[in-house]
Design a protein around this motif. Structure first.
Motif, mmCIF file in Angstrom:
data_model
loop_
_atom_site.group_PDB
_atom_site.id
_atom_site.type_symbol
_atom_site.label_atom_id
_atom_site.label_comp_id
_atom_site.label_asym_id
_atom_site.label_seq_id
_atom_site.Cartn_x
_atom_site.Cartn_y
_atom_site.Cartn_z
ATOM 1 N N SER A 227 0.813 -1.216 0.000
ATOM 2 C CA SER A 227 0.000 0.000 0.000
ATOM 3 C C SER A 227 0.851 1.273 0.000
ATOM 4 C CB SER A 227 -0.936 -0.002 1.207
ATOM 5 O OG SER A 227 -0.180 0.000 2.398
ATOM 6 N N ALA A 228 2.157 1.163 0.151
ATOM 7 C CA ALA A 228 3.019 2.344 0.189
ATOM 8 C C ALA A 228 3.016 3.089 -1.138
ATOM 9 C CB ALA A 228 4.439 1.938 0.553
ATOM 10 N N TRP A 229 2.815 2.375 -2.240
ATOM 11 C CA TRP A 229 2.831 3.009 -3.563
ATOM 12 C C TRP A 229 1.531 3.746 -3.868
ATOM 13 C CZ3 TRP A 229 7.244 3.694 -5.890
ATOM 14 C CH2 TRP A 229 8.298 2.809 -5.651
ATOM 15 N N GLU A 230 0.469 3.531 -3.081
ATOM 16 C CA GLU A 230 -0.821 4.165 -3.366
ATOM 17 C C GLU A 230 -0.747 5.681 -3.293
ATOM 18 O OE1 GLU A 230 -3.649 2.478 -0.680
ATOM 19 O OE2 GLU A 230 -3.554 0.499 -1.620
ATOM 20 N N ASN A 231 0.040 6.225 -2.374
ATOM 21 C CA ASN A 231 0.142 7.674 -2.198
ATOM 22 C C ASN A 231 1.415 8.254 -2.805
ATOM 23 O OD1 ASN A 231 -2.274 7.731 -0.727
ATOM 24 N ND2 ASN A 231 -1.191 7.139 1.139
ATOM 25 N N ALA A 232 2.150 7.458 -3.556
ATOM 26 C CA ALA A 232 3.401 7.936 -4.150
ATOM 27 C C ALA A 232 3.123 8.920 -5.280
ATOM 28 C CB ALA A 232 4.220 6.757 -4.672
ATOM 29 N N GLN A 233 4.018 9.877 -5.435
ATOM 30 C CA GLN A 233 3.889 10.863 -6.504
ATOM 31 C C GLN A 233 4.404 10.282 -7.813
ATOM 32 O OE1 GLN A 233 6.085 14.219 -5.118
ATOM 33 N NE2 GLN A 233 4.522 14.827 -3.657
ATOM 34 N N GLN A 234 3.979 10.881 -8.930
ATOM 35 C CA GLN A 234 4.439 10.455 -10.249
ATOM 36 C C GLN A 234 5.436 11.462 -10.797
ATOM 37 O OE1 GLN A 234 1.791 9.222 -13.304
ATOM 38 N NE2 GLN A 234 0.402 8.179 -11.899
ATOM 39 N N THR A 235 6.302 10.978 -11.654
ATOM 40 C CA THR A 235 7.287 11.830 -12.310
ATOM 41 C C THR A 235 7.480 11.356 -13.745
ATOM 42 O OG1 THR A 235 9.514 12.745 -12.168
ATOM 43 C CG2 THR A 235 9.258 10.423 -11.556
ATOM 44 N N GLU A 236 8.124 12.170 -14.551
ATOM 45 C CA GLU A 236 8.401 11.801 -15.938
ATOM 46 C C GLU A 236 9.731 11.056 -15.999
ATOM 47 O OE1 GLU A 236 8.084 15.154 -18.509
ATOM 48 O OE2 GLU A 236 6.043 15.593 -17.890
ATOM 49 N N GLU A 237 9.723 9.850 -15.570
ATOM 50 C CA GLU A 237 10.908 8.968 -15.585
ATOM 51 C C GLU A 237 10.588 7.788 -16.480
ATOM 52 O OE1 GLU A 237 14.768 7.983 -14.613
ATOM 53 O OE2 GLU A 237 13.712 9.748 -13.868
ATOM 54 N N ARG A 238 11.451 7.509 -17.443
ATOM 55 C CA ARG A 238 11.223 6.433 -18.414
ATOM 56 C C ARG A 238 11.549 5.075 -17.790
ATOM 57 N NH1 ARG A 238 10.943 6.435 -24.045
ATOM 58 N NH2 ARG A 238 11.542 8.607 -24.023
ATOM 59 N N CYS A 239 10.622 4.129 -17.924
ATOM 60 C CA CYS A 239 10.828 2.767 -17.423
ATOM 61 C C CYS A 239 11.881 2.066 -18.272
ATOM 62 C CB CYS A 239 9.500 1.992 -17.470
ATOM 63 S SG CYS A 239 9.670 0.255 -17.020
ATOM 64 N N PRO A 240 12.916 1.485 -17.657
ATOM 65 C CA PRO A 240 13.954 0.791 -18.438
ATOM 66 C C PRO A 240 13.464 -0.512 -19.065
ATOM 67 C CG PRO A 240 14.390 0.594 -16.095
ATOM 68 C CD PRO A 240 13.216 1.507 -16.240
ATOM 69 N N LYS A 241 12.316 -1.011 -18.616
ATOM 70 C CA LYS A 241 11.821 -2.279 -19.141
ATOM 71 C C LYS A 241 10.851 -2.083 -20.305
ATOM 72 C CE LYS A 241 9.729 -6.603 -17.641
ATOM 73 N NZ LYS A 241 9.122 -7.317 -16.524
ATOM 74 N N CYS A 242 9.828 -1.228 -20.128
ATOM 75 C CA CYS A 242 8.795 -1.093 -21.159
ATOM 76 C C CYS A 242 8.802 0.263 -21.853
ATOM 77 C CB CYS A 242 7.410 -1.369 -20.562
ATOM 78 S SG CYS A 242 6.778 -0.029 -19.526
ATOM 79 N N GLU A 243 9.700 1.160 -21.454
ATOM 80 C CA GLU A 243 9.840 2.493 -22.039
ATOM 81 C C GLU A 243 8.639 3.411 -21.776
ATOM 82 O OE1 GLU A 243 12.726 3.514 -23.538
ATOM 83 O OE2 GLU A 243 13.510 1.552 -23.004
ATOM 84 N N HIS A 244 7.783 3.069 -20.807
ATOM 85 C CA HIS A 244 6.664 3.943 -20.441
ATOM 86 C C HIS A 244 7.229 5.258 -19.910
ATOM 87 C CE1 HIS A 244 2.455 4.683 -19.462
ATOM 88 N NE2 HIS A 244 2.837 5.123 -18.260
ATOM 89 N N GLU A 245 6.538 6.366 -20.166
ATOM 90 C CA GLU A 245 7.058 7.699 -19.870
ATOM 91 C C GLU A 245 6.892 8.151 -18.419
ATOM 92 O OE1 GLU A 245 8.734 9.723 -21.924
ATOM 93 O OE2 GLU A 245 8.676 8.218 -23.502
ATOM 94 N N ARG A 246 6.071 7.469 -17.607
ATOM 95 C CA ARG A 246 5.811 7.939 -16.239
ATOM 96 C C ARG A 246 6.082 6.819 -15.230
ATOM 97 N NH1 ARG A 246 4.239 12.751 -15.835
ATOM 98 N NH2 ARG A 246 3.287 12.663 -13.797
ATOM 99 N N ALA A 247 6.442 7.254 -14.013
ATOM 100 C CA ALA A 247 6.716 6.289 -12.950
ATOM 101 C C ALA A 247 6.370 6.921 -11.603
ATOM 102 C CB ALA A 247 8.176 5.867 -12.963
ATOM 103 N N TYR A 248 6.009 6.084 -10.639
ATOM 104 C CA TYR A 248 5.842 6.516 -9.262
ATOM 105 C C TYR A 248 7.226 6.546 -8.625
ATOM 106 C CZ TYR A 248 0.964 5.196 -9.980
ATOM 107 O OH TYR A 248 -0.307 5.093 -10.453
ATOM 108 N N PHE A 249 7.415 7.398 -7.618
ATOM 109 C CA PHE A 249 8.718 7.427 -6.955
ATOM 110 C C PHE A 249 8.579 7.704 -5.476
ATOM 111 C CE2 PHE A 249 8.059 11.888 -7.636
ATOM 112 C CZ PHE A 249 8.777 12.528 -6.640
ATOM 113 N N MET A 250 9.579 7.245 -4.712
ATOM 114 C CA MET A 250 9.708 7.500 -3.277
ATOM 115 C C MET A 250 11.178 7.729 -2.970
ATOM 116 S SD MET A 250 7.386 4.924 -1.090
ATOM 117 C CE MET A 250 7.152 3.541 -2.182
ATOM 118 N N GLN A 251 11.460 8.621 -2.055
ATOM 119 C CA GLN A 251 12.824 8.848 -1.603
ATOM 120 C C GLN A 251 12.970 8.341 -0.181
ATOM 121 O OE1 GLN A 251 13.326 13.122 -2.177
ATOM 122 N NE2 GLN A 251 14.962 12.643 -3.627
ATOM 123 N N LEU A 252 14.023 7.562 0.053
ATOM 124 C CA LEU A 252 14.310 7.054 1.399
ATOM 125 C C LEU A 252 15.784 7.235 1.709
ATOM 126 C CD1 LEU A 252 12.358 3.689 1.466
ATOM 127 C CD2 LEU A 252 11.762 5.782 2.625
#
Length: 108
Positions: A57-82
């Protein structure tokens, strides 16, 4: 492998005697000779990255950014900083692909 004294419950230690090893309790004097070979291996289960980040459930509230997925080349990704290292080191950024069909995870 930890062994405890059957008499007082304290941790026993390994002691070398004359041509023989034995377990000895330093508190009550209990002694148990070792007649054969003793082996023990424990392989702890490594935590999944979701367990470290706070569960699925930690990813449910994660923000999105314009980061390209190295696997499928999708243009957006969720991110968290720890902060995974000492305070003088930079934070680790964990990403998860926003493509529902992919869901690939990586870190930077």
């Amino acid at each position: 492998m930890l062994l405890f004294c059957p008499t007082c419950g304290r941790l026993v230690t390994l002691e070398e005697g004359f041509k023989q090893f034995k377990f000895v309790c330093g508190a009550c004097g209990f002694k148990m000779p070792i007649g054969g070979e003793i082996r023990s291996r424990l392989y702890p289960r490594l935590k999944d990255i979701d367990d470290v980040l706070g569960g699925p459930s930690a990813w449910e509230n994660a923000q999105q950014t314009e980061e390209r997925c190295p696997k499928c080349e999708h243009e957006r990704a969720y991110f968290m900083q720890l902060q995974t290292r000492s305070a003088d080191e930079p934070s680790t950024i964990f990403y998860r692909c926003a493509n529902v069909d992919c869901g690939h995870r990586w870190k930077d």
